[in-house]
Every structure is written in structure tokens, then in C-alpha cells.
Design an enzyme around this catalytic site. Sequence first.
Site, PDB file in Angstrom:
ATOM      1  N   HIS A  43      13.234  49.981   1.466  1.00  0.00           N
ATOM      2  CA  HIS A  43      12.701  50.528   2.722  1.00  0.00           C
ATOM      3  C   HIS A  43      11.811  49.515   3.439  1.00  0.00           C
ATOM      4  O   HIS A  43      10.921  49.892   4.190  1.00  0.00           O
ATOM      5  CB  HIS A  43      11.891  51.812   2.486  1.00  0.00           C
ATOM      6  CG  HIS A  43      12.568  52.802   1.585  1.00  0.00           C
ATOM      7  ND1 HIS A  43      13.365  53.820   2.054  1.00  0.00           N
ATOM      8  CD2 HIS A  43      12.599  52.913   0.225  1.00  0.00           C
ATOM      9  CE1 HIS A  43      13.835  54.514   1.033  1.00  0.00           C
ATOM     10  NE2 HIS A  43      13.395  53.974  -0.091  1.00  0.00           N
ATOM     11  N   SER A  98       9.907  26.744  22.391  1.00  0.00           N
ATOM     12  CA  SER A  98       9.883  27.568  23.593  1.00  0.00           C
ATOM     13  C   SER A  98       9.565  26.667  24.779  1.00  0.00           C
ATOM     14  O   SER A  98       8.820  25.697  24.649  1.00  0.00           O
ATOM     15  CB  SER A  98       8.813  28.640  23.451  1.00  0.00           C
ATOM     16  OG  SER A  98       8.348  29.038  24.717  1.00  0.00           O
ATOM     17  N   LYS A 112       5.560  27.538  19.520  1.00  0.00           N
ATOM     18  CA  LYS A 112       6.682  28.285  18.959  1.00  0.00           C
ATOM     19  C   LYS A 112       7.694  27.433  18.204  1.00  0.00           C
ATOM     20  O   LYS A 112       8.013  26.321  18.583  1.00  0.00           O
ATOM     21  CB  LYS A 112       7.442  29.027  20.080  1.00  0.00           C
ATOM     22  CG  LYS A 112       6.680  30.147  20.720  1.00  0.00           C
ATOM     23  CD  LYS A 112       6.605  31.409  19.860  1.00  0.00           C
ATOM     24  CE  LYS A 112       7.926  32.081  19.713  1.00  0.00           C
ATOM     25  NZ  LYS A 112       8.189  33.080  20.723  1.00  0.00           N
ATOM     26  N   GLU A 124      19.234  33.850  14.463  1.00  0.00           N
ATOM     27  CA  GLU A 124      19.381  34.953  15.421  1.00  0.00           C
ATOM     28  C   GLU A 124      20.788  34.966  16.021  1.00  0.00           C
ATOM     29  O   GLU A 124      21.412  36.015  16.184  1.00  0.00           O
ATOM     30  CB  GLU A 124      18.360  34.815  16.550  1.00  0.00           C
ATOM     31  CG  GLU A 124      16.930  35.037  16.103  1.00  0.00           C
ATOM     32  CD  GLU A 124      15.955  34.615  17.193  1.00  0.00           C
ATOM     33  OE1 GLU A 124      15.688  35.395  18.096  1.00  0.00           O
ATOM     34  OE2 GLU A 124      15.477  33.457  17.143  1.00  0.00           O
TER      35      GLU A 124
END
Length: 459
Positions: A156, A277, A283, A290
Amino acid sequence: MTKLWGGRFTKSAEEWVDAFGASIPFDKELVEEDITGSLAHVKMLAACDIITDEEAKTITQGLKTLLQKADKNELEYSVQNEDIHLNIEKFLTDEIGPVGGKLHTGRSRNDQVATDMHLYLRKHTNEIMELVKQMQEALLGQAEQHVETIIPGYTHLQRAQPVSFAHHLMAYFWMLERDYTRLEDSLKRLNISPLGAGALAGTTFPIDRHYTAELLEFDGIYENSLDAVSDRDFILEFMSASSMIMMHLSRLAEEFILWSSQEFQFIELDDTFATGSSIMPQKKNPDMAELIRGKTGRVYGNLFSLLTLLKGLPLAYNKDMQEDKEGMFDTVTTVKGSVKIFTGMIETMKVNTGVMEKETHSDFSNATELADYLASKGMPFREAHEVVGKLVLLCIQKDIYLLDLSMKDYKQASDLFEEDIYEVLKPSTVVKRRNSAGGTGFEQVKKAIELGQEKVKQK
Ligand code: ARG
């Protein structure tokens, strides 16, 4: 321009209609397979005395010239010639004259296109299997180094019980092992020749289908000519195996994305597989992971579009089936790219063992041990559960963890506690003791890695 099939037509279609019907913009990808199939066909035609040896020689030479030109990107395909098959036939007659027109004897584009796609998928299935194997090797490589690196295990997405990091990675190894064998198994059904099925009913020419099958290294032939030109289940099977590969990759991608976040910091991805970024200088984004997670959607989509395309289609060939190709090509490109990128990401990632170690000491995932401890000393498990629950509560109140509780606190909770609980509670002990088959105990994990290495070596 007259069409190669223009005999019964009195009017030519307008260019934009031709463009809509053409598959050449994408099926040119099959050029090599198309010519390979034709080379086998022409050899068989001569062997069966359907054309002369002289004619076969001229056609073969013409086809080989085209193969070289294709290799050098020198073929200028035209939409007027509709698809790869007619384009090649046109190039061939331009190259060697009217004898080129004999190539299509005893064959149809329907068995031809099916043959091309079988050849194409056989090649790429084998290449993808090799890439999957390399990703398995990358997982093994990291697993070998991290048998005793411990991370929190989750259910979970809540801390559950600590596990060996190698064990976690090896879970993906076994998923990929099944993916590999699924592809391998699909080859049995894929490697069958549709060539010689004709348009749908076979042919009046005394062809030898077994001979072309042998020349093209197929294991056998489709037994039914209608089936041979109509079914695309071999592509569906590939797409379904590919969907499962992507599903597995997407799960590991998600874990990599989580693990490389500020919140987890379990791993750091190599700069090659991350991006910055344009506005936030700090970043480092896990873009590749992704993208793999995202690309999973298009691979599922390709599977569903082909399933939908084929649903309810009457036998035999229907032009709808021209729509089977782009999704197949796209799946091949996407799966190959994703597996390859993932292999690199695994090989180069930095594993923050210190953070992992620290994290396994900052939770209550060893609480089960404590209950088991009391139970093994005779306390009924229910009661033990209650005692430990209270100890956890005490820790929460004191803002500490079970390993930080004093012996006095333990004794107060139960007389059964002895000094050895501190050893029992250590995350490494917790992991080590889960030595049941397939469990995370170090001995088991080592065994699993050895078995994995064996599997890979046999490939
Ligand atoms: N371009 C066609 C396809 O990809 C080849 C087969 C065409 N056959 C036909 N009878 N029109 O499906």
C-alpha cells in the site's frame, strides 16, 4: 500514370485519393523483407519449372540490385504505386524490362504482405529478446552488489517489512524472464510461412510452398490459404507480449521516479538519463523513466487498435488490414527504445546505500519481529500483537523507534523480553531470517541471483 493493376480501369484516381489509399509512406519499412521474400519465390518458380532458369537469374539480379539501392536509400518510392510490393515490382521492371512481370506468378500481394510481416516480426522479436536479456543482466549486476543493502519494503506504499535491495531488483528480473519466454514461445506460432497462399485460395501453378518456407527459414507453412492471408494473430501476440514488457517497465519506472525524488533519495540517476529544467536550476528530472511510463500507453493502444481492427472482419483479406502496420512498427520501436534506455539507467544509477540504511532504522517495520518473538516464547500471538502495539504507541509518544526503547521499558511490557531482542530487531536480522524459499533472506537472494545468472547464460 497507369497502375500495375490498371487493365480494367478506364479512369485513374485523383492523386489525393491515391494518397489516402497508399501504404508506401510506412510500409517502405518492409523493403528488405519484401525483396527477401521475392528472392525465395523466384528461386522456387524456377525450381518448379514455372519460369526458366534464365528468367529467374535476371529477376534475381534485378532484385539484388534493388536491395543494394534500398540499402543506400536510393529508391524513390511513389504513392501512385500504392505500396511496397507494387513499388518494388515497378522498380524491377524498370531495371530488367518486362521479364520482371513474371515475378508475381503464382503469388498475390495478400500472401506477400503477410510473409513480409512474418519476416519482419521474427527479426525484431529476436532483437527484443536480446535487449530484454541485456536488461536482465543489468539487474543482475546491481543485485550482485546489493544483496546486503536493505530498503524498506512496502505494501500500500506504506512501510511493511525491510527487504534486500537485490531482492527487490530481482523481482523485475523474473518478470522479464517471463517476458522473454513469452516472446520466445510466440516464435513457434510466428515462424510459419503464408507464402503461396495466393490471394486467398492457393494457385493453379505447381508451386512448392515447403521449398519457399525452407528458403526463408520458416519451420512450416500455414495449412489453410484463407487463414494464411487473413489472420494477424501473430502480430497481436507480439503486441500483447510487448504490452506486458511495457507494463513491467512502467512499474520499475515509477519506482525509479519515486526513489530519485527528494522524499526518498534512494537512488540518483546518471546525468545521461536525466534532464534539467529550463527555469528551475536545481532540477534533475527523471524524464526517461517518465517517458517509458508514458509510452506504455501507446503500446497498449496499438494492441487495442489492432484487436478492434480485426474484430468482425470477414475472411479473407480486407483493405482494413493495411492498418495493421504502423502500430506494429511503433510497438517495435517503442519497446526497443524503452528496454535499451532502462538497461542504461540501471547500469549507471547511483545507489544511496547510506540513505536506505538510515531509512530502515526510521520506521516500525520490525514490529512483526517483536510479536513473533513473544509468540515463539509461548505468548498467544493475539496477546503478543497487543503488547507490541502498546510498545509502538509508547515509541510514538517518545518520538523514538523500537530499537531505542530501554530494556526497562521492554521488561515492563513483558517478562519474556531478553537482551537479545536488540539483535532480533535489527533490519539486517529481520531480512536475514526470512529464509523461506523465494524470500528476502540473504541466502535465498544469493541463490536466486545464481539461478538468474544460469538462465541468462543459457540464452
Ligand atoms: N498494402 C496492402 C496491405 O498492406 C498489401 C496487400 C494489398 N492487397 C490487396 N488486395 N489490395 O495490406
